[in-house]
Design a protein around this motif. Structure first.
Motif, PDB file in Angstrom:
ATOM      1  N   TRP A   1     -11.565 -12.597   3.963  1.00 12.75           N
ATOM      2  CA  TRP A   1     -11.756 -13.764   5.105  1.00 12.75           C
ATOM      3  C   TRP A   1     -13.065 -14.073   5.344  1.00 12.75           C
ATOM      4  O   TRP A   1     -13.286 -15.487   5.523  1.00 12.75           O
TER       5      TRP A   1
ATOM      6  N   HIS B   1      -3.975 -13.742   5.614  1.00 12.65           N
ATOM      7  CA  HIS B   1      -3.744 -13.204   6.895  1.00 12.65           C
ATOM      8  C   HIS B   1      -5.155 -12.926   7.847  1.00 12.65           C
ATOM      9  O   HIS B   1      -5.302 -13.264   8.836  1.00 12.65           O
TER      10      HIS B   1
ATOM     11  N   MET C   1       1.572   1.308  14.841  1.00 12.16           N
ATOM     12  CA  MET C   1       0.816   0.831  13.552  1.00 12.16           C
ATOM     13  C   MET C   1      -0.705   1.169  13.377  1.00 12.16           C
ATOM     14  O   MET C   1      -1.286   1.678  12.466  1.00 12.16           O
TER      15      MET C   1
ATOM     16  N   PHE D   1     -10.668  -3.173  14.845  1.00 13.65           N
ATOM     17  CA  PHE D   1     -10.715  -4.542  15.077  1.00 13.65           C
ATOM     18  C   PHE D   1      -9.078  -4.991  15.368  1.00 13.65           C
ATOM     19  O   PHE D   1      -9.047  -5.859  16.204  1.00 13.65           O
ATOM     20  N   HIS D   2      -8.443  -4.245  14.673  1.00 12.33           N
ATOM     21  CA  HIS D   2      -6.838  -4.622  15.047  1.00 12.33           C
ATOM     22  C   HIS D   2      -6.476  -4.318  16.501  1.00 12.33           C
ATOM     23  O   HIS D   2      -5.789  -4.703  17.014  1.00 12.33           O
TER      24      HIS D   2
ATOM     25  N   GLN E   1       0.856  -1.357  -0.102  1.00 15.33           N
ATOM     26  CA  GLN E   1      -0.004   0.000   0.093  1.00 15.33           C
ATOM     27  C   GLN E   1       0.957   1.406   0.019  1.00 15.33           C
ATOM     28  O   GLN E   1       0.407   2.248  -0.492  1.00 15.33           O
TER      29      GLN E   1
ATOM     30  N   MET F   1      -5.517 -15.198  10.983  1.00 14.35           N
ATOM     31  CA  MET F   1      -5.418 -14.470  12.279  1.00 14.35           C
ATOM     32  C   MET F   1      -6.779 -14.740  13.039  1.00 14.35           C
ATOM     33  O   MET F   1      -6.823 -15.222  14.314  1.00 14.35           O
TER      34      MET F   1
ATOM     35  N   ARG G   1     -10.841   0.570   3.068  1.00 15.05           N
ATOM     36  CA  ARG G   1      -9.827  -0.611   3.322  1.00 15.05           C
ATOM     37  C   ARG G   1      -9.831  -1.409   2.043  1.00 15.05           C
ATOM     38  O   ARG G   1     -10.706  -1.041   1.284  1.00 15.05           O
ATOM     39  N   ARG G   2      -8.976  -2.369   2.081  1.00 11.24           N
ATOM     40  CA  ARG G   2      -9.032  -3.426   1.097  1.00 11.24           C
ATOM     41  C   ARG G   2      -8.674  -2.667  -0.413  1.00 11.24           C
ATOM     42  O   ARG G   2      -9.149  -3.040  -1.427  1.00 11.24           O
TER      43      ARG G   2
HETATM   44  C1  HEM Z   1       1.320  -6.374  13.595  1.00  8.25           C
HETATM   45  C2  HEM Z   1       0.091  -7.256  13.378  1.00  8.25           C
HETATM   46  C3  HEM Z   1      -0.603  -6.817  11.988  1.00  8.25           C
HETATM   47  C4  HEM Z   1      -0.647  -6.078  11.041  1.00  8.25           C
HETATM   48  C5  HEM Z   1       0.523  -5.308  10.488  1.00  8.25           C
HETATM   49  C6  HEM Z   1      -1.696  -6.344  10.283  1.00  8.25           C
HETATM   50  C7  HEM Z   1      -2.009  -5.699   8.951  1.00  8.25           C
HETATM   51  C8  HEM Z   1      -2.991  -5.766   8.070  1.00  8.25           C
HETATM   52  C9  HEM Z   1      -3.343  -5.219   6.952  1.00  8.25           C
HETATM   53  C10 HEM Z   1      -2.462  -4.134   6.378  1.00  8.25           C
HETATM   54  C11 HEM Z   1      -4.643  -5.357   6.347  1.00  8.25           C
HETATM   55  C12 HEM Z   1      -5.415  -4.942   5.332  1.00  8.25           C
HETATM   56  C13 HEM Z   1      -6.027  -3.731   5.905  1.00  8.25           C
HETATM   57  C14 HEM Z   1      -6.860  -3.187   4.471  1.00  8.25           C
HETATM   58  O1  HEM Z   1      -8.105  -3.769   4.308  1.00  8.25           O
HETATM   59  O2  HEM Z   1      -6.283  -2.348   3.769  1.00  8.25           O
HETATM   60  C15 HEM Z   1      -4.972  -6.360   7.535  1.00  8.25           C
HETATM   61  C16 HEM Z   1      -6.274  -6.916   7.490  1.00  8.25           C
HETATM   62  C17 HEM Z   1      -7.024  -7.695   8.471  1.00  8.25           C
HETATM   63  N1  HEM Z   1      -6.230  -8.119   9.600  1.00  8.25           N
HETATM   64 FE1  HEM Z   1      -4.492  -7.494  10.141  1.00  8.25          FE
HETATM   65  N2  HEM Z   1      -2.404  -7.093  10.824  1.00  8.25           N
HETATM   66  C18 HEM Z   1      -2.191  -7.373  12.025  1.00  8.25           C
HETATM   67  C19 HEM Z   1      -2.409  -8.066  12.903  1.00  8.25           C
HETATM   68  C20 HEM Z   1      -3.835  -8.802  12.793  1.00  8.25           C
HETATM   69  C21 HEM Z   1      -4.466  -9.672  14.036  1.00  8.25           C
HETATM   70  C22 HEM Z   1      -3.799  -9.821  15.260  1.00  8.25           C
HETATM   71  C23 HEM Z   1      -5.607 -10.208  13.540  1.00  8.25           C
HETATM   72  C24 HEM Z   1      -6.494 -10.926  14.366  1.00  8.25           C
HETATM   73  C25 HEM Z   1      -7.760 -11.133  14.279  1.00  8.25           C
HETATM   74  C26 HEM Z   1      -5.947  -9.547  12.241  1.00  8.25           C
HETATM   75  C27 HEM Z   1      -6.577  -9.552  11.406  1.00  8.25           C
HETATM   76  C28 HEM Z   1      -7.225  -9.153  10.246  1.00  8.25           C
HETATM   77  C29 HEM Z   1      -8.396  -9.218   9.526  1.00  8.25           C
HETATM   78  C30 HEM Z   1      -9.662 -10.118   9.735  1.00  8.25           C
HETATM   79  C31 HEM Z   1      -8.173  -8.361   8.315  1.00  8.25           C
HETATM   80  C32 HEM Z   1      -9.263  -8.119   7.268  1.00  8.25           C
HETATM   81  C33 HEM Z   1      -8.770  -9.018   6.071  1.00  8.25           C
HETATM   82  C34 HEM Z   1      -9.966  -8.750   5.078  1.00  8.25           C
HETATM   83  O3  HEM Z   1     -10.247  -7.553   4.675  1.00  8.25           O
HETATM   84  O4  HEM Z   1     -10.707  -9.761   4.489  1.00  8.25           O
HETATM   85  N3  HEM Z   1      -4.557  -8.733  11.812  1.00  8.25           N
HETATM   86  N4  HEM Z   1      -4.072  -6.643   8.596  1.00  8.25           N
END
Ligand code: HEM
Ligand SMILES: [Cu+2]
Lengths: 474, 251
Positions: A109, A51, A411, A364-365, A33, A55, A425-426
């Motif tokens: 997801w 991811h 972050m 949610f994060h 991004q 997660m 997002r996305r």
């Molecule tokens: C340092 C740790 C983490 C980083 C850097 C990170 C980063 C990201 C990023 C960049 C996105 C995409 C955002 C977007 O829509 O543009 C994302 C989506 C997501 N993350 Fe994380 N994340 C982290 C930890 C976690 C944790 C602990 C969870 C626990 C549930 C999680 C669950 C999700 C979910 C469910 C999505 C959405 C995916 C989707 O849109 O289908 N993440 N994360």
């Protein structure tokens, strides 16, 4: 010295491997991004899918493992089912990896219908993805029902749900752990059943060409997703109720208010998922209001009671602070902060502006990463430390916490700022109109890398203890 | 047992046939959605009664239903016009909610042909029905704007063409119905939108499995459908599981 349970040790091992890998994927997404790694852009959405589901799955399984481990003091889960839970989860993860890496499945997801059937990935990868969720869902359903069965051997339903507290009695004493886990497991059965129905209808589409109603599917899918994520958090809280008192040297008991707030959760939070459908104008308007009211009622009482309880527990106690108790404590704080962000977003008036912006991943994060994941890893450390009693280095540990806090909240702050600046997002790459999103992404990636460093150091600390505990246990 | 299997097989066979038909409808549906929001060019029209009017004057007061035909057609043009006329009669609202324009795309059609056609359909005295011809380049422009294809077969002199009815509000397409014959229920839905009531939910052909809501195009009513019950299934199952599991003496 308290011997660690073998199943728990396996779960800790799985989490220690999967969690950092999934964090790396998060950093990768922020980097893309930011405009870097352009050659890998086509992997953004498969990796986002991996991811996200990875997660959510790790959070659920790990928090369930914590709850099961803590509950062993009171009840006896079936050994065979514990193995099945491990095997089924590993099998599901393998299917997921194949679908994403070989099939480039990329529908996100929660596989919102009909996207999984309309993407530019092969149909087999959709089938593989749906099969992964089927295996995970079926495994976890059996696991949950077995835990309910084990609880039922010792407690009646009204005791497990603390109804005698509501009636003014204090006997028999039921630990909050049992109460909250029972609430969560009943909700878990409901959400997995919704998942099964959504999966069956999805399979009917891919394999039989039978189209389904998109609105119905969205309701089912978000019931599944919302409840699964929320109950994972409740399980994390449940073990905190059990473990934090050990460090504070005081009990943290169930009472009428605790029982009341968690029974409210059970009744109301199944209707809160409607907040995911605010933009669906077909949904009758009354349901939208139910969604907002239920979001408030299902979160605020339990949060207030839990936070107030935790603060009272720690206030003027001879608290023993180590990695475990600090992580549990800041985990509670993260859960509350993220809950605040979520509450804001579940308000219809605000949601009109924030829907599908990065505000959503921001909140949610907050409660998943800086809330639940810290609770879970705190509990895991607690187990491994109790099983080995290796000397601890407080100053070094404080450094680890500092890295996690600065990296994690830095972050998150970038996510919140992006959301407030209307970055959706996305989006794998930001077009010219959203160019300001890239800067936040770059900083977000840096902070996340800092978090990863803290995490790795922490995992070395817990890993040493895990290996020892594992040698003793197996 | 055998009865059940035979029943299941029969159901499957029916479903199969229906699915094939649904697939056609689905693709025409996609093409319909493509047309929504397109803007029609303004142009002078010559009506059957001899007047010359601007197309835009026809949609100034009410929305306008536009369909294409040619007078010598031995295929679907004339039956399609009749169908629209009958549907309009059944659904009502002509003049108040909408008016109808049948525009010829054949350059040999004349004003006299338009009058003949209106007479034949007993619509000549209806002020809300218009039969019109337009200049060749204008016809080409409006038909291409609506992706309406037609091709003249030199051996028969007949056109190969589709059937299209678009609802136009202030020059902008708000709905399109492709294909012949138009189902009356779809025409009714269209009429509701022309009346200004938003139809949030209607059956997509072929997607009849377990819907949440049902829109009744006859009454304009909106009621829950069986699919909604499915949303209760999870709660009921969870309660049932809890009661079953805990249904034993404690301790
Ligand atoms: C340092 C740790 C983490 C980083 C850097 C990170 C980063 C990201 C990023 C960049 C996105 C995409 C955002 C977007 O829509 O543009 C994302 C989506 C997501 N993350 Fe994380 N994340 C982290 C930890 C976690 C944790 C602990 C969870 C626990 C549930 C999680 C669950 C999700 C979910 C469910 C999505 C959405 C995916 C989707 O849109 O289908 N993440 N994360
Ligand atoms: Cu939710």
């Amino acid at each position: 010295m308290r011997k660690a349970n073998t199943h728990t040790l396996y779960w800790i091992g799985i989490t220690l491997v999967l969690f950092p890998i999934l964090v790396v994927l998060g950093i990768y997404m922020r980097t893309v991004q930011f405009g870097q790694l352009p050659a890998t852009q086509s992997w953004f959405y498969p990796m986002m899918t991996l991811h996200g589901l990875g997660m959510v799955g790790v959070c659920y399984a790990a928090s369930m493992a914590c709850a099961v481990d803590a509950l062993r003091r009171y009840i006896e889960p079936s050994g065979a089912i514990s193995w099945l839970a491990l095997a089924g989860t590993v099998a599901g993860v393998v299917l997921l990896l194949v679908s994403v890496f070989l099939g480039k499945f990329a529908a996100g997801w929660y596989f919102l219908y009909p996207l999984p059937m309309r993407g530019n990935w092969p149909a087999w990868s959709t089938v593989m993805f749906l099969s992964a969720i089927t295996v995970l869902g079926a495994t976890w359903l059996i696991w949950s029902v077995d835990m309910l069965r084990a609880i039922a051997r010792r407690y009646s339903l009204s005791e497990a749900l603390g109804w005698h507290y509501l009636a003014g009695r204090t006997e028999p004493e039921v630990p909050p752990l049992v109460l909250i886990t029972t609430v969560s497991l009943i909700a878990c059965v409901a959400c997995l059943v919704a998942g099964v129905i959504a999966l069956a209808l999805s399979f009917a589409d891919v394999l039989g060409g039978v189209r389904s109603d998109a609105l119905l599917m969205k309701n089912l899918t978000f019931f599944f997703g919302h409840v699964l994520v929320n109950l994972s958090m409740y399980l994390g809280l449940a073990v905190t109720y059990e473990v934090l008192p050990e460090y504070a040297g005081r009990p943290w008991k169930a009472n009428k208010i605790v029982a009341l707030s968690w029974n409210t959760v059970l009744v109301v939070f199944l209707a809160a998922y409607f907040h995911h459908l605010y933009m669906d104008f077909v949904q009758p308007v009354v349901v939208q209001y139910i969604g907002q009211v239920a979001s408030y009622i299902s979160s605020i009482p339990a949060a207030v009671v839990t936070l107030f309880g935790a603060l009272m527990l720690v206030y003027r106690s001879k608290m023993r602070w180590n990695l475990a108790s600090i992580l549990l404590f800041v985990g509670l704080a993260g859960w509350a902060i993220g809950g605040g962000g979520a509450g804001i977003d579940s308000t219809i008036l605000v949601n009109m502006k924030f829907h599908n912006t990065l505000w959503v991943p921001a909140h949610f994060h907050t409660y998943m990463l800086m809330g639940l994941m810290l609770l879970v890893t705190g509990y895991f450390y607690h187990c491994c430390q109790a099983a080995t009693e290796l000397p601890e280095k407080p100053s070094f540990h404080n450094l680890v916490i500092l890295l996690l806090m600065v990296g994690g909240y830095g972050m998150l702050f970038m996510f919140y700022l992006s959301g407030a600046a209307s970055i959706p997002r996305r989006f794998a790459v930001y077009p010219a109109e959203l160019a300001h999103g890239a800067g936040y992404a770059g900083l977000g990636a840096l902070f996340a890398a800092l978090f990863l460093v803290g995490l790795i150091v922490f995992f070395v600390e817990i890993g040493k203890r895990w290996i020892r505990a594992f040698r003793v246990a197996v | 047992m055998r009865v059940i299997i035979v029943g299941l097989l029969a159901t499957l066979a029916c479903c199969g046939a229906e699915l094939a038909q649904a697939a056609d409808l689905q693709s025409s549906l996609r093409n319909e959605v493509r047309l929504v929001d397109r803007r029609l060019p303004d142009m002078p029209l010559r009506l059957g009664d001899g007047r010359v009017v601007q197309l835009s004057s026809l949609w100034r007061d009410t929305p306008l239903l536009v369909t294409f035909f040619y007078q010598r057609c031995t295929g679907t043009c004339i039956p399609s016009l009749r169908l629209i006329r009958d549907a309009v009669q059944q659904v009502g609202g002509l003049g108040r909610d909408y008016r109808v324009l049948a525009l010829s795309f054949d350059d040999v059609d004349t004003v006299a042909d338009m009058r003949l056609q209106a007479d034949a359909m007993e619509l000549a005295s209806d002020p809300n029905w218009f039969f019109a011809v337009a200049a060749g380049k204008n016809v080409a422009q409006i038909t291409s704007e609506l992706d309406f294809g037609y091709w003249r077969d030199p051996s028969t002199g007949q056109y190969v063409h589709e059937s299209l009815l678009v609802a136009v509000d202030q020059g902008r397409v708000i709905r399109a119905l492709l294909g012949y014959p138009i189902p009356l229920s779809r025409f009714r839905e269209l009429a509701w939108e022309l009346r200004g009531s938003f139809v949030p939910y209607y059956e997509v052909p072929g997607e009849r499995l377990l819907r949440c809501f049902e829109f009744n195009p006859r009454t304009g009513g909106f009621r829950p459908d069986w699919g909604l019950l499915l949303l209760l299934a999870q709660g009921v199952t969870a309660i049932a599981v809890a009661l079953t599991v805990f249904n034993r003496p404690a301790r």
